[in-house]
Design a protein around this motif. Structure first.
Motif, PDB file in Angstrom:
ATOM      1  N   SER A   1      -5.075  -6.813  -8.498  1.00 19.09           N
ATOM      2  CA  SER A   1      -6.274  -6.110  -8.067  1.00 19.09           C
ATOM      3  C   SER A   1      -5.860  -4.844  -7.345  1.00 19.09           C
ATOM      4  O   SER A   1      -4.905  -4.849  -6.575  1.00 19.09           O
ATOM      5  N   MET A   2      -6.570  -3.779  -7.632  1.00 21.12           N
ATOM      6  CA  MET A   2      -6.202  -2.498  -7.043  1.00 21.12           C
ATOM      7  C   MET A   2      -7.353  -1.916  -6.248  1.00 21.12           C
ATOM      8  O   MET A   2      -8.494  -1.947  -6.700  1.00 21.12           O
ATOM      9  N   ARG A   3      -7.045  -1.397  -5.089  1.00 18.27           N
ATOM     10  CA  ARG A   3      -8.030  -0.591  -4.371  1.00 18.27           C
ATOM     11  C   ARG A   3      -7.744   0.842  -4.793  1.00 18.27           C
ATOM     12  O   ARG A   3      -6.766   1.443  -4.379  1.00 18.27           O
ATOM     13  N   SER A   4      -8.616   1.342  -5.653  1.00 18.98           N
ATOM     14  CA  SER A   4      -8.344   2.670  -6.203  1.00 18.98           C
ATOM     15  C   SER A   4      -8.851   3.749  -5.255  1.00 18.98           C
ATOM     16  O   SER A   4     -10.004   3.714  -4.838  1.00 18.98           O
ATOM     17  N   PRO A   5      -8.014   4.704  -4.864  1.00 17.21           N
ATOM     18  CA  PRO A   5      -8.460   5.734  -3.925  1.00 17.21           C
ATOM     19  C   PRO A   5      -9.583   6.594  -4.492  1.00 17.21           C
ATOM     20  O   PRO A   5     -10.519   6.943  -3.772  1.00 17.21           O
ATOM     21  N   ASN A   6      -9.514   6.888  -5.784  1.00 18.32           N
ATOM     22  CA  ASN A   6     -10.521   7.785  -6.360  1.00 18.32           C
ATOM     23  C   ASN A   6     -11.898   7.149  -6.395  1.00 18.32           C
ATOM     24  O   ASN A   6     -12.900   7.813  -6.177  1.00 18.32           O
TER      25      ASN A   6
ATOM     26  N   ASN B   1       0.833  -1.205   0.000  1.00 19.42           N
ATOM     27  CA  ASN B   1       0.000   0.000   0.000  1.00 19.42           C
ATOM     28  C   ASN B   1       0.862   1.247   0.000  1.00 19.42           C
ATOM     29  O   ASN B   1       1.944   1.278   0.569  1.00 19.42           O
ATOM     30  N   ARG B   2       0.371   2.226  -0.684  1.00 18.20           N
ATOM     31  CA  ARG B   2       1.136   3.438  -0.932  1.00 18.20           C
ATOM     32  C   ARG B   2       0.234   4.656  -0.768  1.00 18.20           C
ATOM     33  O   ARG B   2      -0.963   4.582  -1.060  1.00 18.20           O
ATOM     34  N   GLU B   3       0.826   5.752  -0.344  1.00 20.30           N
ATOM     35  CA  GLU B   3       0.072   7.000  -0.229  1.00 20.30           C
ATOM     36  C   GLU B   3       0.234   7.786  -1.531  1.00 20.30           C
ATOM     37  O   GLU B   3       1.256   8.407  -1.779  1.00 20.30           O
ATOM     38  N   LEU B   4      -0.787   7.743  -2.360  1.00 19.69           N
ATOM     39  CA  LEU B   4      -0.770   8.548  -3.573  1.00 19.69           C
ATOM     40  C   LEU B   4      -1.225   9.963  -3.225  1.00 19.69           C
ATOM     41  O   LEU B   4      -1.771  10.191  -2.149  1.00 19.69           O
ATOM     42  N   PRO B   5      -1.049  10.912  -4.115  1.00 20.52           N
ATOM     43  CA  PRO B   5      -1.564  12.258  -3.838  1.00 20.52           C
ATOM     44  C   PRO B   5      -3.054  12.258  -3.506  1.00 20.52           C
ATOM     45  O   PRO B   5      -3.527  13.108  -2.767  1.00 20.52           O
ATOM     46  N   ARG B   6      -3.812  11.317  -4.058  1.00 15.19           N
ATOM     47  CA  ARG B   6      -5.262  11.335  -3.852  1.00 15.19           C
ATOM     48  C   ARG B   6      -5.739  10.348  -2.809  1.00 15.19           C
ATOM     49  O   ARG B   6      -6.930  10.254  -2.575  1.00 15.19           O
ATOM     50  N   GLY B   7      -4.859   9.597  -2.226  1.00  9.90           N
ATOM     51  CA  GLY B   7      -5.304   8.645  -1.223  1.00  9.90           C
ATOM     52  C   GLY B   7      -4.487   7.380  -1.275  1.00  9.90           C
ATOM     53  O   GLY B   7      -3.458   7.317  -1.940  1.00  9.90           O
ATOM     54  N   GLU B   8      -4.986   6.370  -0.560  1.00  9.16           N
ATOM     55  CA  GLU B   8      -4.202   5.153  -0.431  1.00  9.16           C
ATOM     56  C   GLU B   8      -4.547   4.180  -1.548  1.00  9.16           C
ATOM     57  O   GLU B   8      -5.711   3.882  -1.796  1.00  9.16           O
ATOM     58  N   VAL B   9      -3.506   3.662  -2.211  1.00  9.15           N
ATOM     59  CA  VAL B   9      -3.728   2.595  -3.173  1.00  9.15           C
ATOM     60  C   VAL B   9      -3.225   1.309  -2.539  1.00  9.15           C
ATOM     61  O   VAL B   9      -2.246   1.309  -1.787  1.00  9.15           O
TER      62      VAL B   9
END
Lengths: 364, 337
Positions: free
Chosen positions: A324-329, A301-309
């Protein structure tokens, strides 16, 4: 009074990307919003299963086209985790520098678009866009291209930083720090802006947790959660920084968190540049055949500018079996329905702007 | 001065011969149309250039020198497009509304005086006629919004009424103050009153600010352009107007810009009064500076929300305009001489 149903999008002057909102309004007040998504669906998750591991990063970058490098890094990190590859220390620092620069670029665009959503005639947008270009110049020096970088390699990067990068970066960061303060003065001193932002689109901490929102949206609601702090990766632990949390939970708090994060990222990049160790930063050259994975399942898991992926990779030899991705957006978009109810129709886009959605990432 | 002697409209219109009167009126309409078109065109081009400059852009550059012909090219493009109306549109109102709005705007422009010699007639109640028609314009936008049968236009039409009820009252109270100060309802009388005294901008600064704000709201200039709020309403009441009607709406924009600037110049800055230069140049110069100010507001302001506009109108502008009226009465009119 009877509700009026209006269709906003998929073609509309100010939706962020291609989204169709079915809005029921009572006079000028929103009764219900139903987002219809899928206009940008390309089946990226399935597509990755048909490609070799290092053929996939270009697809990952097109998911979030405003912060491409962050997504790319999350995918490469998942592959590295599956293959048990350690990232070289210098490469870790450089990755942090580039990711934080990407965060600054993304937040600049977000703030500019927010001005536009509040009915300003593109002035704030053009100003932040110009400054974003300076950050892109830095990324170009480091990665070789401006928009889609594909510069992450297993265990490192495609190239080391150029020798005069630190000077350029510090110069740009000094300028940006001034500019961000200038934006704060310029935007927040406008009574119309504060009036339209404060108290609009309220999300309580409980609601935010239940909806699963992440990133600046969550921190704007007063929940102190940042993957960089709570589940640190790379050298974030060594680079003392603070997460920015505001408790108001409204549009203004979400906007303000981004402003504060930009300043914090500027400090972070400076520190990382100062602490940058010597050594080798190059990763494995891209070949069709990559090493065989040692772990069947890798999660990152990573902190993207828009949230956690959250990347969930089931690894086969040479190809992902399933990604499989948990998309923050996607999950932040789910909050739209809850926080727009009872607001004015004019504020719908201000709220969307404060959620900072990218449809490429929602639809995948 | 030479120009004024050649086309001395009051010479023609003041004559007892009806043929002379007609010639005078035709001359006047032609001259004012040219002034208004050139002014509107230059302002329309400057608006694009100045806003572009505020945003680190260049604006139009390709069509003509410094892109001066860009608006003409846009106009031709608009006229070349297909004219479409929705199935459920009210065809009569749809066809009629936009031309009537333009016609009424131009009518007010024609009853304004531009110099001692360049005026159609000395209307005794010019002020009242002008503001009656200005109050009527939002109503026409309301009808045209409903006539298109588009939901976005409907919302815009509702907003139009809300703006009408919150901004007409302070406008008219300020105008009453002007009439009181000058002791006249005619534009000429108002300018004469400013010739023998200070400009009204100096005598009632609060009135000037209120009038400026309400003019922005009446003529859909930012930050009060929420009838045409492109973020949520696409183009507001103009959403479903295409080709010739949309082109006319651009004329309406320039007409209202010209009208608002000239009105403020006449009512608060002494109209054509000024040394050395010919009167018409003074009036246009004042109007031009006011227009530039309006453009720069557009480059920077955020859009207000409808409930905030109502609040601003009724909680601030109406009380302030009443205070302005009372102060004006006590200080300048009510004092025993």
């Amino acid at each position: 009074m009877a509700l009026t149903r209006i269709n906003i999008g998929p073609v509309h002057p100010s939706t962020h990307g291609v989204i169709h909102l079915v809005v029921d309004i009572d006079g000028d007040t929103i009764a219900d919003v139903e987002p219809h998504i899928g206009f940008l669906h390309r089946g990226v998750e399935k597509l990755t299963e048909t490609r070799m591991y290092m053929q996939n990063p270009p697809y990952m970058e097109k998911l979030d086209y405003i912060a491409p490098m962050s997504y790319n890094e999350a995918y490469v990190a998942a592959v590295e985790s599956a293959m048990g590859i350690e990232v070289k220390e210098r490469a870790q620092y450089i990755r942090v520098i580039l990711l934080e620069l990407q965060r600054i670029a993304s937040h600049l665009l977000s703030v500019g678009l927010l001005c536009n959503d509040l009915g300003q005639m593109f002035t704030g947008f053009m100003w932040t866009f110009k400054d974003r270009d300076l950050v892109l110049d830095l990324l170009q020096e480091a990665a070789g291209s401006r928009m889609f970088y594909v510069n992450m390699r297993l265990g490192g990067l495609n190239r080391d930083l150029p020798p005069d990068f630190a000077d350029h970066a510090n110069e740009t960061l000094n300028y940006l720090e001034k500019r961000v303060t200038e934006y704060e003065n310029y935007i927040e001193k406008s009574p119309i802006f504060t009036e339209r932002m404060k108290g609009v689109g309220f999300m309580s901490p409980e609601e935010a947790k239940n909806l699963g929102v992440t990133g600046p949206v969550l921190r704007g609601s007063g929940v102190d959660y940042d993957v960089r702090k709570n589940n640190p990766y790379y050298v974030y632990e060594k680079l003392h920084f603070s997460t920015k949390v505001l408790h108001e939970g409204d549009n203004f708090a979400r906007y303000k968190v981004r402003m504060l994060e930009m300043k914090e990222s500027i400090r972070l990049v400076r520190t990382a540049l100062r602490m940058l160790p010597d050594g080798d930063a190059l990763g494995m050259p891209v070949k069709l055949r990559s090493p065989n994975p040692v772990n069947r399942i890798a999660t990152v898991n990573r902190e993207l500018p828009r949230g956690e992926v959250y990347m969930y990779l089931v690894a086969d030899p040479q190809k992902p079996y399933r990604l499989s991705m948990r998309s923050p957006n996607f999950i932040n978009l789910a909050a739209l329905k809850h926080i727009t109810r009872g607001q004015r129709i004019a504020d719908l886009f201000a709220i969307m702007g404060s959620l900072d959605l990218v449809m490429g990432c929602v639809d995948r | 001065m030479l120009i004024n002697d050649l086309v001395n409209i009051s010479f023609w219109t003041g004559s007892p011969d009806i043929v002379y009167n007609l010639i005078g009126i035709v001359l006047f309409v032609i001259i004012v149309s040219i002034i208004f078109s050139v002014y509107g065109y230059v302002i329309g081009w400057l608006e694009r250039k100045l806003i572009a400059r505020a945003q680190y852009r260049h604006g139009p550059t390709y069509v003509g020198m410094w892109g001066i012909l860009q608006n003409l090219a846009d106009l031709i493009k608009l006229l070349a497009k297909q004219d479409l109306a929705l199935e459920n549109a009210d065809k009569f109102l749809y066809t009629v509304s936009v031309p009537i709005i333009l016609a009424l705007s131009v009518f007010i422009i024609l009853i304004l005086p531009y110099s001692p010699s360049l005026q159609a007639t000395n209307l005794g109640f010019g002020l009242i006629i002008a503001f009656t028609i200005i109050s009527f314009l939002p109503l026409l936008m309301f009808t045209s919004g409903f006539a298109t049968g588009n939901k976005f236009a409907d919302i815009s039409a509702q907003r139009s009424v809300l703006i009408l009820i919150s901004y007409e009252v302070p406008t008219l109270i300020v105008v009453a103050g002007i009439a009181m100060l000058s002791g006249s309802y005619s534009f000429q009388g108002i300018i004469q009153a400013q010739a023998s005294n200070f400009y009204f901008a100096a005598l009632m600064p609060i009135g000037l600010i209120i009038f400026f704000i309400t003019m922005l709201a009446e003529f859909e200039r930012p930050p009060f352009d929420l009838r045409e709020a492109d973020n949520e309403l696409i183009a507001g009441w103009l959403t479903d107007y295409s080709s010739p009607y949309y082109a006319l709406s651009l004329f309406i924009d320039y007409a209202r810009m010209f009208l608002g600037s000239v009105l403020i110049a006449i009512l608060f800055f002494g109209g054509w009064l000024g040394p050395i230069l010919p009167p018409i140049v003074w009036l246009l110069l004042k109007a031009f500076i006011i227009s530039l100010f309006i453009i720069m507001i557009r480059a920077t302001a955020f859009r207000m929300r409808i409930d905030r506009i109502l609040r601003l109108g009724w909680l601030w502008l109406v009380p302030l305009s009443l205070i302005n009226l009372i102060i004006t009465y006590i200080v300048f009119v009510g004092l025993p001489t």
